[in-house]
Motif scaffolding. Structure first.
Motif, mmCIF file in Angstrom:
data_model
loop_
_atom_site.group_PDB
_atom_site.id
_atom_site.type_symbol
_atom_site.label_atom_id
_atom_site.label_comp_id
_atom_site.label_asym_id
_atom_site.label_seq_id
_atom_site.Cartn_x
_atom_site.Cartn_y
_atom_site.Cartn_z
ATOM 1 N N VAL A 194 2.834 11.336 4.372
ATOM 2 C CA VAL A 194 3.023 10.825 3.004
ATOM 3 C C VAL A 194 4.380 11.275 2.504
ATOM 4 N N PRO A 195 4.967 10.528 1.608
ATOM 5 C CA PRO A 195 4.548 9.199 1.189
ATOM 6 C C PRO A 195 4.971 8.163 2.227
ATOM 7 N N ARG A 196 4.162 7.133 2.361
ATOM 8 C CA ARG A 196 4.526 5.989 3.200
ATOM 9 C C ARG A 196 4.069 4.714 2.495
ATOM 10 N N ILE A 197 4.838 3.670 2.672
ATOM 11 C CA ILE A 197 4.567 2.399 2.009
ATOM 12 C C ILE A 197 4.585 1.298 3.059
ATOM 13 N N THR A 203 -7.242 6.086 5.398
ATOM 14 C CA THR A 203 -8.267 5.111 5.741
ATOM 15 C C THR A 203 -8.562 5.209 7.230
ATOM 16 N N THR A 204 -9.646 4.597 7.638
ATOM 17 C CA THR A 204 -9.992 4.605 9.057
ATOM 18 C C THR A 204 -9.282 3.480 9.804
ATOM 19 N N ASP A 205 -8.637 2.582 9.078
ATOM 20 C CA ASP A 205 -7.918 1.468 9.697
ATOM 21 C C ASP A 205 -6.616 1.983 10.309
ATOM 22 N N LYS A 206 -6.542 1.943 11.630
ATOM 23 C CA LYS A 206 -5.361 2.456 12.340
ATOM 24 C C LYS A 206 -4.111 1.610 12.077
ATOM 25 N N ASN A 207 -4.289 0.380 11.582
ATOM 26 C CA ASN A 207 -3.140 -0.454 11.238
ATOM 27 C C ASN A 207 -2.341 0.136 10.083
ATOM 28 N N LEU A 208 -2.983 0.981 9.283
ATOM 29 C CA LEU A 208 -2.300 1.572 8.131
ATOM 30 C C LEU A 208 -1.596 2.882 8.457
ATOM 31 N N SER A 209 -1.688 3.297 9.693
ATOM 32 C CA SER A 209 -0.931 4.478 10.123
ATOM 33 C C SER A 209 -0.355 4.214 11.514
ATOM 34 N N PRO A 210 0.453 3.156 11.635
ATOM 35 C CA PRO A 210 0.951 2.775 12.964
ATOM 36 C C PRO A 210 1.814 3.834 13.634
ATOM 37 N N ASP A 211 2.468 4.675 12.844
ATOM 38 C CA ASP A 211 3.314 5.711 13.441
ATOM 39 C C ASP A 211 2.948 7.101 12.929
ATOM 40 N N LYS A 239 4.323 -9.004 -8.608
ATOM 41 C CA LYS A 239 4.114 -10.125 -7.694
ATOM 42 C C LYS A 239 3.308 -9.732 -6.451
ATOM 43 N N PHE A 240 2.882 -8.474 -6.400
ATOM 44 C CA PHE A 240 2.133 -7.952 -5.259
ATOM 45 C C PHE A 240 0.697 -7.618 -5.659
ATOM 46 N N ILE A 241 -0.157 -7.576 -4.668
ATOM 47 C CA ILE A 241 -1.436 -6.898 -4.816
ATOM 48 C C ILE A 241 -1.106 -5.438 -4.509
ATOM 49 N N LEU A 242 -1.499 -4.542 -5.386
ATOM 50 C CA LEU A 242 -1.082 -3.144 -5.266
ATOM 51 C C LEU A 242 -2.270 -2.220 -5.009
ATOM 52 N N LEU A 243 -2.045 -1.253 -4.144
ATOM 53 C CA LEU A 243 -3.049 -0.233 -3.854
ATOM 54 C C LEU A 243 -2.322 1.067 -3.572
ATOM 55 N N ASN A 244 -2.744 2.124 -4.237
ATOM 56 C CA ASN A 244 -2.224 3.422 -3.833
ATOM 57 C C ASN A 244 -3.402 4.282 -3.392
ATOM 58 N N LEU A 245 -3.214 4.931 -2.278
ATOM 59 C CA LEU A 245 -4.280 5.715 -1.660
ATOM 60 C C LEU A 245 -3.905 7.184 -1.604
ATOM 61 N N VAL A 246 -4.827 8.019 -2.017
ATOM 62 C CA VAL A 246 -4.623 9.465 -1.922
ATOM 63 C C VAL A 246 -5.513 10.046 -0.823
ATOM 64 N N TYR A 247 -5.977 9.168 0.054
ATOM 65 C CA TYR A 247 -6.780 9.573 1.201
ATOM 66 C C TYR A 247 -6.421 8.654 2.363
ATOM 67 N N ILE A 265 0.848 -1.192 0.000
ATOM 68 C CA ILE A 265 0.000 0.000 0.000
ATOM 69 C C ILE A 265 0.881 1.239 0.000
ATOM 70 N N ILE A 266 0.630 2.097 -0.969
ATOM 71 C CA ILE A 266 1.367 3.357 -1.088
ATOM 72 C C ILE A 266 0.406 4.489 -0.728
ATOM 73 N N HIS A 267 0.708 5.177 0.348
ATOM 74 C CA HIS A 267 -0.061 6.369 0.733
ATOM 75 C C HIS A 267 0.663 7.581 0.156
ATOM 76 N N HIS A 268 -0.058 8.412 -0.578
ATOM 77 C CA HIS A 268 0.560 9.599 -1.177
ATOM 78 C C HIS A 268 -0.508 10.655 -1.422
ATOM 79 N N LEU A 269 -0.073 11.833 -1.802
ATOM 80 C CA LEU A 269 -0.981 12.909 -2.192
ATOM 81 C C LEU A 269 -0.545 13.437 -3.554
ATOM 82 N N ASP A 270 -1.526 13.789 -4.371
ATOM 83 C CA ASP A 270 -1.224 14.279 -5.713
ATOM 84 C C ASP A 270 -0.444 15.592 -5.706
ATOM 85 N N ASP A 271 -0.689 16.434 -4.700
ATOM 86 C CA ASP A 271 -0.028 17.739 -4.679
ATOM 87 C C ASP A 271 1.183 17.807 -3.745
ATOM 88 N N CYS A 272 1.636 16.659 -3.259
ATOM 89 C CA CYS A 272 2.802 16.614 -2.372
ATOM 90 C C CYS A 272 4.072 16.437 -3.208
#
Length: 173
Positions: free
Chosen positions: A123-126, A111-119, A101-109, A72-79
């Motif tokens: 952005v960007p974070r992978i 998520t409510t899942d706190k597991n995806l922002s452990p620290d 070889k991966f399932i790929l997802l890039n997010l520009v928003y 999962i790639i977290h990013h912003l278009d204007d960053c």
């Protein structure tokens, strides 16, 4: 005398029409520039030939059912940092090949899942998630205050972390 008034009147009408057209063109151009640009594909420029998932839920499902790790790639278009990493990621042939070889997802928003922002939510974070739906906290970047951050100069570390995510999967099978 009447002819001169009529000439002046017509000149003013013509001038105001010309100015109104210029103002309308300028307003339309500014409106187009301020409207957000919608991405052409789900890749959002990170690799158009790769297969990207649309939602986090879809990505989790596909990871679990295909037994492939999720990246999962977290990013912003204007960053500017996200844009710089995206450029290097998309141009790196080995990363593009390995990403297949991966399932790929890039997010520009976020998520409510706190597991995806452990620290934190930066952005960007992978992040890498294995098919058991566990966030791989052991696969990190080089920064102690932003564990999942990568910069363009960290592209070789990202490549090795992608390999590590795949190796871990193979040893668990």
């Amino acid at each position: 005398m009447e002819k001169s008034y009529m000439s002046v009147f017509l000149l003013l009408v013509a001038l105001s029409c010309a100015l109104a057209k210029d103002a309308l063109k300028k307003e339309t151009k500014e409106t187009k520039e301020t409207k957000p640009k919608l991405p052409q594909t789900l890749s959002r420029g990170w690799g158009d030939q790769l297969i990207w998932t649309q939602t986090y839920e879809e990505a989790l499902f596909r990871s679990k059912t295909s037994n492939k790790p999720l990246m999962i790639i977290h990013h912003l278009d204007d960053c500017p940092h996200s844009q710089a990493l995206k450029k290097v990621f998309a141009e790196h042939k080995e990363i593009q090949k390995l990403a297949e070889k991966f399932i790929l997802l890039n997010l520009v928003y976020e998520t409510t899942d706190k597991n995806l922002s452990p620290d934190g939510q930066y952005v960007p974070r992978i992040l890498f998630i294995d098919p058991t739906l566990t966030v791989r906290a052991d696969i990190t970047g080089r920064y102690s205050n932003r564990l999942y951050a990568y910069e363009p100069s960290d592209i070789s570390l990202l490549f090795s972390n992608m390999q590590k995510a795949l190796k871990i999967l193979k040893t668990e099978l």
